[in-house]
Write a protein that holds these residues in place. Structure first.
Motif, PDB file in Angstrom:
ATOM      1  N   VAL A   1       0.841  -1.202   0.000  1.00 59.87           N
ATOM      2  CA  VAL A   1       0.000   0.000   0.000  1.00 59.87           C
ATOM      3  C   VAL A   1       0.870   1.244   0.000  1.00 59.87           C
ATOM      4  CG1 VAL A   1      -1.662   1.368   1.334  1.00 59.87           C
ATOM      5  CG2 VAL A   1      -2.014  -1.092   1.054  1.00 59.87           C
ATOM      6  N   HIS A   2       1.869   1.297   0.903  1.00 61.70           N
ATOM      7  CA  HIS A   2       2.735   2.480   0.972  1.00 61.70           C
ATOM      8  C   HIS A   2       3.539   2.664  -0.311  1.00 61.70           C
ATOM      9  CE1 HIS A   2       2.133   4.241   4.896  1.00 61.70           C
ATOM     10  NE2 HIS A   2       1.942   3.011   5.357  1.00 61.70           N
ATOM     11  N   ARG A   3       4.041   1.587  -0.877  1.00 58.40           N
ATOM     12  CA  ARG A   3       4.813   1.668  -2.124  1.00 58.40           C
ATOM     13  C   ARG A   3       3.925   2.192  -3.263  1.00 58.40           C
ATOM     14  NH1 ARG A   3       6.050  -3.645  -3.195  1.00 58.40           N
ATOM     15  NH2 ARG A   3       7.483  -3.610  -1.450  1.00 58.40           N
ATOM     16  N   SER A   4       2.697   1.683  -3.343  1.00 52.35           N
ATOM     17  CA  SER A   4       1.781   2.102  -4.407  1.00 52.35           C
ATOM     18  C   SER A   4       1.336   3.553  -4.225  1.00 52.35           C
ATOM     19  CB  SER A   4       0.564   1.175  -4.455  1.00 52.35           C
ATOM     20  OG  SER A   4       0.954  -0.098  -4.898  1.00 52.35           O
ATOM     21  N   LEU A   5       1.086   3.957  -2.999  1.00 55.03           N
ATOM     22  CA  LEU A   5       0.721   5.364  -2.752  1.00 55.03           C
ATOM     23  C   LEU A   5       1.849   6.294  -3.199  1.00 55.03           C
ATOM     24  CD1 LEU A   5      -1.010   5.104   0.734  1.00 55.03           C
ATOM     25  CD2 LEU A   5      -2.110   5.659  -1.444  1.00 55.03           C
ATOM     26  N   ARG A   6       3.077   5.898  -2.909  1.00 53.27           N
ATOM     27  CA  ARG A   6       4.225   6.711  -3.321  1.00 53.27           C
ATOM     28  C   ARG A   6       4.327   6.760  -4.846  1.00 53.27           C
ATOM     29  NH1 ARG A   6       7.565   4.895   0.135  1.00 53.27           N
ATOM     30  NH2 ARG A   6       8.216   3.059  -1.025  1.00 53.27           N
ATOM     31  N   THR A   7       4.130   5.619  -5.509  1.00 52.62           N
ATOM     32  CA  THR A   7       4.176   5.569  -6.981  1.00 52.62           C
ATOM     33  C   THR A   7       3.087   6.445  -7.581  1.00 52.62           C
ATOM     34  OG1 THR A   7       5.096   3.329  -6.981  1.00 52.62           O
ATOM     35  CG2 THR A   7       3.977   4.054  -8.995  1.00 52.62           C
ATOM     36  N   LEU A   8       1.853   6.302  -7.077  1.00 50.89           N
ATOM     37  CA  LEU A   8       0.738   7.097  -7.608  1.00 50.89           C
ATOM     38  C   LEU A   8       0.962   8.589  -7.411  1.00 50.89           C
ATOM     39  CD1 LEU A   8      -2.189   4.821  -6.402  1.00 50.89           C
ATOM     40  CD2 LEU A   8      -1.435   5.156  -8.773  1.00 50.89           C
ATOM     41  N   GLU A   9       1.565   8.958  -6.278  1.00 48.77           N
ATOM     42  CA  GLU A   9       1.863  10.376  -6.051  1.00 48.77           C
ATOM     43  C   GLU A   9       2.995  10.854  -6.957  1.00 48.77           C
ATOM     44  OE1 GLU A   9       2.066  13.506  -2.374  1.00 48.77           O
ATOM     45  OE2 GLU A   9       2.789  11.479  -2.003  1.00 48.77           O
ATOM     46  N   ASP A  10       4.025  10.039  -7.126  1.00 48.16           N
ATOM     47  CA  ASP A  10       5.140  10.402  -8.013  1.00 48.16           C
ATOM     48  C   ASP A  10       4.667  10.585  -9.452  1.00 48.16           C
ATOM     49  OD1 ASP A  10       6.870  10.296  -5.861  1.00 48.16           O
ATOM     50  OD2 ASP A  10       7.722   8.337  -6.405  1.00 48.16           O
ATOM     51  N   LYS A  11       3.695   9.785  -9.873  1.00 44.39           N
ATOM     52  CA  LYS A  11       3.140   9.877 -11.233  1.00 44.39           C
ATOM     53  C   LYS A  11       2.167  11.050 -11.382  1.00 44.39           C
ATOM     54  CE  LYS A  11       4.471   6.150 -13.560  1.00 44.39           C
ATOM     55  NZ  LYS A  11       4.889   6.186 -14.945  1.00 44.39           N
ATOM     56  N   GLY A  12       1.751  11.641 -10.261  1.00 42.07           N
ATOM     57  CA  GLY A  12       0.823  12.761 -10.323  1.00 42.07           C
ATOM     58  C   GLY A  12      -0.640  12.348 -10.340  1.00 42.07           C
ATOM     59  N   TYR A  13      -0.926  11.069 -10.091  1.00 42.45           N
ATOM     60  CA  TYR A  13      -2.302  10.587 -10.110  1.00 42.45           C
ATOM     61  C   TYR A  13      -3.061  10.934  -8.838  1.00 42.45           C
ATOM     62  CZ  TYR A  13      -0.941   7.835 -14.190  1.00 42.45           C
ATOM     63  OH  TYR A  13      -0.506   7.442 -15.427  1.00 42.45           O
ATOM     64  N   ILE A  14      -2.336  11.065  -7.742  1.00 41.91           N
ATOM     65  CA  ILE A  14      -2.958  11.459  -6.475  1.00 41.91           C
ATOM     66  C   ILE A  14      -2.094  12.512  -5.812  1.00 41.91           C
ATOM     67  CG2 ILE A  14      -4.030   9.189  -6.096  1.00 41.91           C
ATOM     68  CD1 ILE A  14      -1.863   8.687  -3.929  1.00 41.91           C
ATOM     69  N   GLN A  15      -2.703  13.230  -4.893  1.00 43.93           N
ATOM     70  CA  GLN A  15      -1.967  14.164  -4.041  1.00 43.93           C
ATOM     71  C   GLN A  15      -2.246  13.752  -2.612  1.00 43.93           C
ATOM     72  OE1 GLN A  15      -2.932  18.269  -4.670  1.00 43.93           O
ATOM     73  NE2 GLN A  15      -1.800  18.944  -2.885  1.00 43.93           N
ATOM     74  N   HIS A  16      -1.194  13.624  -1.826  1.00 41.30           N
ATOM     75  CA  HIS A  16      -1.303  13.163  -0.450  1.00 41.30           C
ATOM     76  C   HIS A  16      -1.104  14.350   0.488  1.00 41.30           C
ATOM     77  CE1 HIS A  16       0.751  10.885   3.033  1.00 41.30           C
ATOM     78  NE2 HIS A  16      -0.554  10.783   3.164  1.00 41.30           N
ATOM     79  N   GLN A  17      -2.050  14.553   1.405  1.00 41.32           N
ATOM     80  CA  GLN A  17      -1.936  15.635   2.387  1.00 41.32           C
ATOM     81  C   GLN A  17      -2.082  15.051   3.783  1.00 41.32           C
ATOM     82  OE1 GLN A  17      -4.982  18.486   1.457  1.00 41.32           O
ATOM     83  NE2 GLN A  17      -3.887  19.293  -0.308  1.00 41.32           N
ATOM     84  N   TYR A  18      -1.171  15.434   4.659  1.00 39.03           N
ATOM     85  CA  TYR A  18      -1.265  14.999   6.053  1.00 39.03           C
ATOM     86  C   TYR A  18      -2.275  15.882   6.769  1.00 39.03           C
ATOM     87  CZ  TYR A  18       2.878  12.321   5.021  1.00 39.03           C
ATOM     88  OH  TYR A  18       3.750  11.422   4.464  1.00 39.03           O
ATOM     89  N   ARG A  19      -3.017  15.292   7.709  1.00 37.63           N
ATOM     90  CA  ARG A  19      -4.059  16.047   8.407  1.00 37.63           C
ATOM     91  C   ARG A  19      -3.628  16.530   9.787  1.00 37.63           C
ATOM     92  NH1 ARG A  19     -10.029  13.919   7.567  1.00 37.63           N
ATOM     93  NH2 ARG A  19      -9.529  12.656   9.372  1.00 37.63           N
ATOM     94  N   GLY A  20      -2.374  16.730   9.974  1.00 41.11           N
ATOM     95  CA  GLY A  20      -1.949  17.346  11.234  1.00 41.11           C
ATOM     96  C   GLY A  20      -1.488  16.360  12.282  1.00 41.11           C
ATOM     97  N   GLU A  21      -2.350  15.988  13.184  1.00 40.16           N
ATOM     98  CA  GLU A  21      -1.956  15.217  14.351  1.00 40.16           C
ATOM     99  C   GLU A  21      -1.717  13.747  14.033  1.00 40.16           C
ATOM    100  OE1 GLU A  21      -4.322  15.831  17.820  1.00 40.16           O
ATOM    101  OE2 GLU A  21      -4.827  17.862  17.215  1.00 40.16           O
ATOM    102  N   LYS A  22      -0.831  13.157  14.848  1.00 40.67           N
ATOM    103  CA  LYS A  22      -0.520  11.739  14.691  1.00 40.67           C
ATOM    104  C   LYS A  22      -1.786  10.913  14.952  1.00 40.67           C
ATOM    105  CE  LYS A  22       2.635   8.198  16.248  1.00 40.67           C
ATOM    106  NZ  LYS A  22       3.719   7.855  17.156  1.00 40.67           N
ATOM    107  N   GLY A  23      -1.965   9.888  14.147  1.00 44.91           N
ATOM    108  CA  GLY A  23      -3.124   9.024  14.320  1.00 44.91           C
ATOM    109  C   GLY A  23      -4.293   9.368  13.412  1.00 44.91           C
TER     110      GLY A  23
END
Length: 138
Positions: A79-101
């Motif tokens: 899952v983590h590898r694919s999320l990174r690939t999809l983001e590198d390709k520009g298919y998705i944008q990943h945003q952190y929502r602040g707090e841990k968890g």
């Protein structure tokens, strides 16, 4: 519909509206992403899982990695590898929502494919979001 008379043929035009009221859920997958031969089937499975979590009013979702693992049938690492690939390709944008968890926000950006005449164009959803009603001109 065509009505035949004794002195010729008369064409009649009418509009028929069909309402699809089947009770099922569906999601939209970007053709450019799903036909990209440079990404793995796992990347496509994760993209499809993200699409299945996306809101009907936008292109955002916020599933946990555990939810993506279950929906796509993949391991934590995949899952983590694919999320990174999809983001590198520009298919998705990943945003952190602040707090841990808290789960991350994923924005489905889609892909660019070759349109008519080899001109690239971006696939987007229907602007009206009225996918359940179809008008047919007869």
């Amino acid at each position: 519909m065509v009505a035949c008379g004794t002195k010729g043929v008369k064409a009649v035009s009418e509009t028929v509206e069909i309402l699809d009221s089947r009770d099922f859920w569906f999601c939209f997958l970007d053709i450019a992403v799903m036909t990209d031969e440079t990404i793995s089937v796992y990347d496509m499975a994760i993209y499809a899982a993200l699409c299945s979590f996306a809101s009907t009013r936008g292109r955002t979702c916020y599933p946990s990695v555990k939810a993506l693992m279950k929906r796509a049938g993949c391991s934590y690492r995949t899952v983590h590898r694919s999320l990174r690939t999809l983001e590198d390709k520009g298919y998705i944008q990943h945003q952190y929502r602040g707090e841990k968890g808290q789960t991350s926000i994923y924005i489905l950006k889609g892909g660019v494919s070759q349109g008519h005449g080899g001109v690239p164009h971006r696939h987007t959803r229907c602007a009206t979001q009225t996918h359940r009603t179809i008008a047919i001109e007869l």
